[in-house]
Design an enzyme around this catalytic site. Structure first.
Site, PDB file in Angstrom:
ATOM      1  N   GLU A   7      38.628  49.456  48.295  1.00 33.96           N
ATOM      2  CA  GLU A   7      38.711  48.855  46.956  1.00 33.96           C
ATOM      3  C   GLU A   7      37.584  47.857  46.748  1.00 33.96           C
ATOM      4  O   GLU A   7      37.230  47.109  47.653  1.00 33.96           O
ATOM      5  CB  GLU A   7      40.076  48.156  46.849  1.00 33.96           C
TER       6      GLU A   7
ATOM      7  N   ASP B 206      36.553  44.956  43.833  1.00 29.31           N
ATOM      8  CA  ASP B 206      37.149  44.282  42.673  1.00 29.31           C
ATOM      9  C   ASP B 206      36.241  43.301  41.957  1.00 29.31           C
ATOM     10  O   ASP B 206      35.598  42.478  42.596  1.00 29.31           O
ATOM     11  CB  ASP B 206      38.346  43.412  43.102  1.00 29.31           C
TER      12      ASP B 206
ATOM     13  N   GLU C 110      37.445  40.566  39.100  1.00 29.96           N
ATOM     14  CA  GLU C 110      38.610  40.070  38.383  1.00 29.96           C
ATOM     15  C   GLU C 110      38.208  38.804  37.634  1.00 29.96           C
ATOM     16  O   GLU C 110      37.417  38.021  38.138  1.00 29.96           O
ATOM     17  CB  GLU C 110      39.756  39.744  39.354  1.00 29.96           C
TER      18      GLU C 110
END
Ligand SMILES: *[C@@H]1O[C@H](CO)[C@@H](O)[C@H](O)[C@H]1NC(C)=O
Ligand SMILES: *[C@@H]1O[C@H](CO)[C@@H](O)[C@H](O)[C@H]1NC(C)=O
Length: 214
Positions: free
Chosen positions: A26, A28, A30
């Site tokens: 993953e 990310d 954010e």
């Protein structure tokens, strides 16, 4: 990318690449919301084979709710680079030589979502979502994905007769050039607010092996 109607939006906007399952990979981006007038935090993380704990956080040099900006992820077998408006903010290198699994054996999809993380994200959970301001919205435009095919350490993009030897296309083939390295250091020096690589309180057993790579 994020284009919120309310500057006082308190929540978390999430754009990630991710594979599936407990040993997933993953990457990310954010956006952690805040009280009106206070800066959003851009939070990044990298999971390989289910293990994350690789957070780096930044303040942005602009208000991300005021206009569209370009957030990009370059991902190849050697490195992952996060960019904001084409400025590199983070590099995660392949550290397999130090025993760190790299994100290269699982396909990832892109996901985006908006969710409530007010138990931790907003000033450490001190600021709660003001639901009277809902609905909250995020808008995206101009999504694009480019891929090069890699085999035996070489990328199909290197053989392309593309005129540009600089810019993002070149980064598909190699790492950042000297100018971009200077920019990366500028962002990290002036805008980075959290780095797992320096958090010895949190990792008393030792800092992650990829952190020392340069
Ligand atoms: C919100 O603003 C405060 C005050 O400037 C800052 O300490 C904090 O890091 C900001 N971001 C979040 C996600 O709380
Ligand atoms: C859309 O993305 C392309 C590259 O993918 C870029 O050249 C162009 O300027 C972008 N347009 C807008 C409106 O952001």
């Amino acid at each position: 990318m994020p284009n919120h109607n309310h500057v006082c939006l308190i929540t978390k906007l999430f754009v990630q690449l991710s594979s599936e399952g407990s040993a997933h990979d993953e990457i990310d981006f954010e956006f952690l919301g805040n009280s009106s007038g206070y800066p959003y935090t851009l939070h990044t993380n990298v999971f390989s084979q289910g293990k994350g704990n690789r957070e780096q956080q930044f303040f942005l040099w602009f208000d991300p709710t005021a206009d569209f900006h370009t957030y990009s992820i370059l991902w190849n077998p050697q490195r992952i680079i996060f960019f904001v408006d084409n400025t590199p903010i983070r590099e995660f290198k392949n550290a397999e030589s130090r025993g760190v699994p790299f994100l290269k054996n699982q396909p990832m999809r892109i996901y985006s979502s908006l969710w409530n993380a007010d138990e931790w994200a907003t000033q450490g959970g001190r600021v709660k979502t003001d639901w009277t301001l809902s609905p909250f919205t995020a808008s995206y435009r101009n999504f694009s994905a480019n891929a090069c095919i890699w085999s035996s350490g070489a990328s199909s993009c290197s053989s392309s007769s593309s005129s540009s030897t600089s810019g993002t296309r070149a980064w598909f083939r190699q790492g950042l050039d000297a100018k971009s390295r200077v920019k990366l250091r500028w962002v990290q020096k002036n805008y980075m607010i959290y780095n797992y690589c320096t958090d010895t309180m949190r990792f008393p057993e030792g800092i992650a092996p990829e952190c020392g790579m340069n």
